[in-house]
Design an enzyme around this catalytic site. Sequence first.
Site, short mmCIF file in Angstrom:
data_model
loop_
_atom_site.label_atom_id
_atom_site.label_comp_id
_atom_site.label_asym_id
_atom_site.label_seq_id
_atom_site.Cartn_x
_atom_site.Cartn_y
_atom_site.Cartn_z
CG ASP A 79 -0.65 0.04 2.45
OD1 ASP A 79 1.00 -0.50 2.56
OD2 ASP A 79 -1.35 -0.14 3.02
CE1 TYR A 81 7.66 3.72 1.10
CE2 TYR A 81 6.98 5.10 -0.91
CZ TYR A 81 8.35 4.33 -0.60
OH TYR A 81 9.50 4.05 -1.20
CG PHE A 92 8.65 -0.25 -4.08
CD1 PHE A 92 9.07 -0.50 -2.45
CD2 PHE A 92 7.77 -1.00 -4.61
CE1 PHE A 92 8.81 -1.52 -2.07
CE2 PHE A 92 7.67 -2.54 -4.21
CZ PHE A 92 8.16 -2.78 -2.96
#
Length: 236
Positions: A79, A81, A92
């Site tokens: 999921d 940040y 990412f």
Amino acid sequence: MKSDPAPDQLQSADPRDWPVAPGWQPLVDAFFRSERGAQLLAFLRGRLGAGASIFPPQPLQALALTPPEAVRVVILGQDPYHGRGQAHGLAFSVRPGVRVPPSLANIFKEIERDLGTPPPAFPVPGGSLVAWAERGALLLNTTLTVEEGQAGSHARRGWEQLTDAVIAHVAAQAQPVVFMLWGAHAQSKRALINAPQHLVLCANHPSPLSALRPPVPFIGCGHFGQARAFRRAHGG
């Protein structure tokens, strides 16, 4: 008086405000017409109405930057940040100038070890993976929104039905694709990828908690070199 939402957070629960590449539109429309899609939108509207800070501002950004016909690599995250200013719709990835999170730092570390490519300059591009997305890397989280400071807060609310459909759609294409499945959550999607023309690479998650642990440490996995060799062998 309630202040306006920050530009780094979700401002609308209307999919018409979330553009995607044309090739994804029928799949996205079908999901939001479904009962599960309607439930998800109702949930998002309710959380926004309650004043929740939800990230990212464009949940479908990965589908906007990487059309289905352009996908050559799929990297699955879990999921977004949940820190302010970090998530921008690509697994990412963070915005330029944002401190590089530990998992992404390990990704850059493994690229340098495997390919000899140094980490990108900071602050620009820094931890932004937009260039990857524009070159055919689908950077897909399986849950596409999250609330500030609450990892996993929007899991099992319906996003997984859409992202499973995206994975299955890519896996059904004749074009060979590299799937990078890091960690147990990403590897749980392995059953959606059953066509023999694809390369499926599995390793531990790049998080510092697991990157060096068995059974397949992320650091030293060699996935980037394998992906490059596979793509070159298939005209990429």
